[in-house]
Design an enzyme around this catalytic site. Sequence first.
Site, PDB file in Angstrom:
ATOM      1  N   GLY A 106      -1.837  -2.280  -3.054  1.00  0.00           N
ATOM      2  CA  GLY A 106      -2.451  -1.432  -4.060  1.00  0.00           C
ATOM      3  C   GLY A 106      -3.536  -2.230  -4.770  1.00  0.00           C
ATOM      4  O   GLY A 106      -3.356  -3.412  -5.062  1.00  0.00           O
ATOM      5  N   CYS A 107      -4.686  -1.604  -5.027  1.00  0.00           N
ATOM      6  CA  CYS A 107      -5.826  -2.356  -5.561  1.00  0.00           C
ATOM      7  C   CYS A 107      -5.526  -2.940  -6.934  1.00  0.00           C
ATOM      8  O   CYS A 107      -5.821  -4.099  -7.216  1.00  0.00           O
ATOM      9  CB  CYS A 107      -7.084  -1.489  -5.584  1.00  0.00           C
ATOM     10  SG  CYS A 107      -6.905   0.093  -6.430  1.00  0.00           S
ATOM     11  N   ASN A 108      -4.930  -2.121  -7.811  1.00  0.00           N
ATOM     12  CA  ASN A 108      -4.589  -2.631  -9.144  1.00  0.00           C
ATOM     13  C   ASN A 108      -3.490  -3.681  -9.049  1.00  0.00           C
ATOM     14  O   ASN A 108      -3.492  -4.683  -9.768  1.00  0.00           O
ATOM     15  CB  ASN A 108      -4.087  -1.495 -10.041  1.00  0.00           C
ATOM     16  CG  ASN A 108      -5.108  -0.393 -10.201  1.00  0.00           C
ATOM     17  OD1 ASN A 108      -6.228  -0.647 -10.604  1.00  0.00           O
ATOM     18  ND2 ASN A 108      -4.740   0.833  -9.874  1.00  0.00           N
TER      19      ASN A 108
END
Lengths: 347, 347, 347, 347
Positions: free
Chosen positions: C149-151
């Site tokens: 996940g990017c975050n």
Amino acid sequence: MTFSVAVAGASGYAGGELLRLLASHPEFEITTVTAHSNAGQPVAAVHPHLRSLAEKVFVATNAQHLAGHDIVFLALPHGASGALTAQLDPDTLVVDCGADHRLESEEDWAAFYGGDFFGAWTYGVPELLIGSGKQREKLVGTKRIAAPGCNASTVELSLAPGIAAGVIESLDIVTVLAVGPSGAGKALKTNLLAAEILGTANPYAVGGTHRHIPEIIQGLRWAGAERATVSFTPVLVPMSRGILATTTAKIVPGTTAEQIRAAWEGAYADETFVHLLPEGVFPRTADVLGANTALMGLAIDEAAGRVIIVTAVDNLAKGTAGAAIQSANIALGLPEATGLPIDGVAP
Amino acid sequence: MTFSVAVAGASGYAGGELLRLLASHPEFEITTVTAHSNAGQPVAAVHPHLRSLAEKVFVATNAQHLAGHDIVFLALPHGASGALTAQLDPDTLVVDCGADHRLESEEDWAAFYGGDFFGAWTYGVPELLIGSGKQREKLVGTKRIAAPGCNASTVELSLAPGIAAGVIESLDIVTVLAVGPSGAGKALKTNLLAAEILGTANPYAVGGTHRHIPEIIQGLRWAGAERATVSFTPVLVPMSRGILATTTAKIVPGTTAEQIRAAWEGAYADETFVHLLPEGVFPRTADVLGANTALMGLAIDEAAGRVIIVTAVDNLAKGTAGAAIQSANIALGLPEATGLPIDGVAP
Amino acid sequence: MTFSVAVAGASGYAGGELLRLLASHPEFEITTVTAHSNAGQPVAAVHPHLRSLAEKVFVATNAQHLAGHDIVFLALPHGASGALTAQLDPDTLVVDCGADHRLESEEDWAAFYGGDFFGAWTYGVPELLIGSGKQREKLVGTKRIAAPGCNASTVELSLAPGIAAGVIESLDIVTVLAVGPSGAGKALKTNLLAAEILGTANPYAVGGTHRHIPEIIQGLRWAGAERATVSFTPVLVPMSRGILATTTAKIVPGTTAEQIRAAWEGAYADETFVHLLPEGVFPRTADVLGANTALMGLAIDEAAGRVIIVTAVDNLAKGTAGAAIQSANIALGLPEATGLPIDGVAP
Amino acid sequence: MTFSVAVAGASGYAGGELLRLLASHPEFEITTVTAHSNAGQPVAAVHPHLRSLAEKVFVATNAQHLAGHDIVFLALPHGASGALTAQLDPDTLVVDCGADHRLESEEDWAAFYGGDFFGAWTYGVPELLIGSGKQREKLVGTKRIAAPGCNASTVELSLAPGIAAGVIESLDIVTVLAVGPSGAGKALKTNLLAAEILGTANPYAVGGTHRHIPEIIQGLRWAGAERATVSFTPVLVPMSRGILATTTAKIVPGTTAEQIRAAWEGAYADETFVHLLPEGVFPRTADVLGANTALMGLAIDEAAGRVIIVTAVDNLAKGTAGAAIQSANIALGLPEATGLPIDGVAP
């Protein structure tokens, strides 16, 4: 073979884009980067996005530091490169991203810039139609290149096919450009502050005063226009980069829609970096962000009697640094697209 | 005296702006707000910025809910208001912010909109020059008002003075507009997503297809043009609101610069909401954000033989909801500026 | 040797970024691109910025179309890849950019996602500290990779060095992220419309509900935390791409400022794509736009007893597609940085 | 009765917002506007959005020009108002929008500002909980008001109810603010140029150095905290105005969710300009653009043991000029909301 490269004025936006593109060029090696007030600082302090060059240090901009390279790119304020290049080896390939060597007419220079006139170099827009050929041919083997004004080359590429083919009139051209503020450079002016640009559209140089106008008319003459007039209005909009030029020209009476599209299709069908989009499709500046690409959409408004060409260019890439590198590739006999990105960074 | 007001279609952007402006109008009282899918919800759920109306609840949009008010504002998709207004009391003041009652020509309607034709109402651009007077006069006492298209009224106000004075030609007008996406409404379309609009300029309806074109030509005829052609290109830019229209027209041969400026100065000198800026000054859309104001800068490009008028308008305020309320004020005999903001919210 | 590549779900934003990066990867060749509703269309119709792939045509997303490639990248909604990959050859390298194979805990999956649980694959954040080594080691030779996940990866990279070194506490971490709307994908939702995002900051998933929270905690456990709590708040801001995570953690009592900086310096000194900036310097998201780079600044607030780490990542590049390709490079034994840009596109 | 008003430093962003709000205040009349380098120019040359004051002319900023008014608003750089106000009539109501009179502690002043210490005036945040009452009471009849720091008042209003009610801890507060660049004023700095702010998020004053920190802690003490620590990080984002503060505080053990919400609901239920939104709803800065309104959403993250309060404020309106005028209304015995907008300008 690797060519050694110096970039003068590398601390500005155009200079930074030169560095970004040169850093991934397989045949060029950045040896020297110069700056004025930033001399002595590492690249990372000025261009934190250029991690691959982070620790290279700016030296002062002078002929000594620029000597001994195969290629020198100049990204200096207009007036500064003229004096400097007189001191460079005539065998060095020099590419000027400033305005000093774009105009052939001393009269135009005096009217729009003023100060010493330095004379024109080979113009760095390879895809521009010139007589029965293209500007590319003139670039082969040249030692002095004038990279174009970003707005100027965008409008020239938009119009040249129609003028060369005789399907549009060169008198009474109207162009309005949505442009991002990076085109104005890092100048500390109130009207370039973020609070003045965010959420608003802001026209400037309205009424025929913009310095790119004589350059456009010169390009249209090369493309075959006897005389040309251009109403040119740039509008600053809240995007850091990009030019979206909406250019309209009168259709020559008796021309068919097929003839019109054919002019642009024929001109750019074999180009790597300039593309006419399918009928009904128009480009966005995001589509060319960071790329050496110009995308163009064309519509015919029969009721208005005009062709509308909408062209998207990244002012720093295809508009300046990309054109400079592409032209240098040609001058040196390298494959024209070497080291230049085709795809934009979107969304 | 207080007038009771209903707003139909109050959940959209135009409807929200009507509510925002009406909420501080000293003579109007918002009694009923209607919506389609949002019926049953409080205003705060749809327009969280409208704290002063937060707890008012949307009811369904139908003639019953709209009956019994002094004024009904309609902010519905085109085609929807025509049917609805047939059911409203002829003595109610009805102001339509949609397109259904703007065009006099059934042929234009069929060509650009299609579907049932409802006929024109009194056009809601008070400052528009009409023959020897202004549109304002026609609004006095009217019961049916068609608020203008935001782009259309911006271009009409830009040109009417020059056409009425005979200093510019109405053939071969070219206008390019930088516009914010709120003008397209809340429609769920991929090209209106934030990721598609941020950092980019995006043309649409290129080539003479935009629905505001016949409305502009109609307005120019009222101002005195025998025939008019307009090349019209809107460009979406990353600002939520605003129109910056760059409009150019050919100068009638023999006209002086003084005569040209005098045309616009004379037309708007006494206006509260439409202003010609001093020579060399041009407006930004931020200057009119949230205001019922149109600001205009004018330049003469002698080399190009064209006048350039750059006009800034808030598409939701002066472009739609403000024009609607200003026109209603006039129709009802109230001071024209009642309840309408003059100052923009900048920076 | 060239590896043949299929990209499933290539019409979305993550899929488009995979294509953009893969197009300039010297060892990978894009053979197949799949989409759902866009099947049958050319890439240019969906991703007009990808000129180098303009004429490639999307086929339907199914196991048949994905079979027979060396590498399959999946950019599908969560839940979709789990079923699909069961049908792929176990010897094919499969990299999932969705969430289906990130979490080891079925309980976490049920609490934050729900639906079928597919089990964890090798996590695609090579630089993440894991025990005494790094995640990179686990990626060598793997056939199944879960891109992060990017975050989540942004926050994990921000904290892992301090946790592994025992200088910050893993309880009571607070992180607030400024994020661009491309992270939410192309979903047609009112709150993602440009008019709702331009000129405004918009929080979402406030209060511990965001799906990346269990992934972060899992990453911190790998880095050495026994238990971790994270207050996590993302804020949508008007930039198309980018994550700027401001993460704070309590300093373990008795730790010196030198020990703290040394933890991060030691962790990332030899990394190509993750950098700790000099003292007093903090990153902007523009600095990593389009690049596979994470930039980090660190400050110590003695009065507050907290370390603050500010990390910039391009959510589509290093946050998703870049991490996927970097991990694939490692899995296949290629030099880790092959085909991945280091420099951001700024300004 | 109408009060005569002078605004000193009216050419900056805070000064412009004072003028915008004062122009529609029914009891105040702007008599004098002063500026430094813009003295002699009309308001329209500096604030083209203020059409209603377009022709008023700035005079130089000095005690003579400010004398003889009922109210003087100061929007000057810190340090400048202290010296000037010593020369003003003690019976004139003076409202300072700068920092000179906000802090009671000379030590804090020396640590965060330096230079001469001028002592605290009555703090201009009427809704702030102070002991068992509110700051509003102290403002009645005062002659000297210190308008708050925009970030400081936003965080104070976010936390005071929880601290006064004893449901959150005042130690280990963490706040991260997305802020627009107008808060930094018109200073000509490279990092405030549009090209540096567009499309990017940019942290500054990281690590406990921001000048609003002691002001926040002072406010929390007034609200009942014995001691307070605040990790405070502002992040510049591409919106011209606005503050979105995401503030978290530890929940006092044993407190229920009901008790927590009740603290904020009780504190602001009767306020005109400060609102707690319903559960699950959080504000955007657009919702308060141009308004004197603060909107607040509250979530409880049980896993993290923290309350999260997200508060939206227009830094120039409720954050500065609106607070100044609201406080002046109270000081003069006028209805508190006189002349102040409640609704934001969105979208």
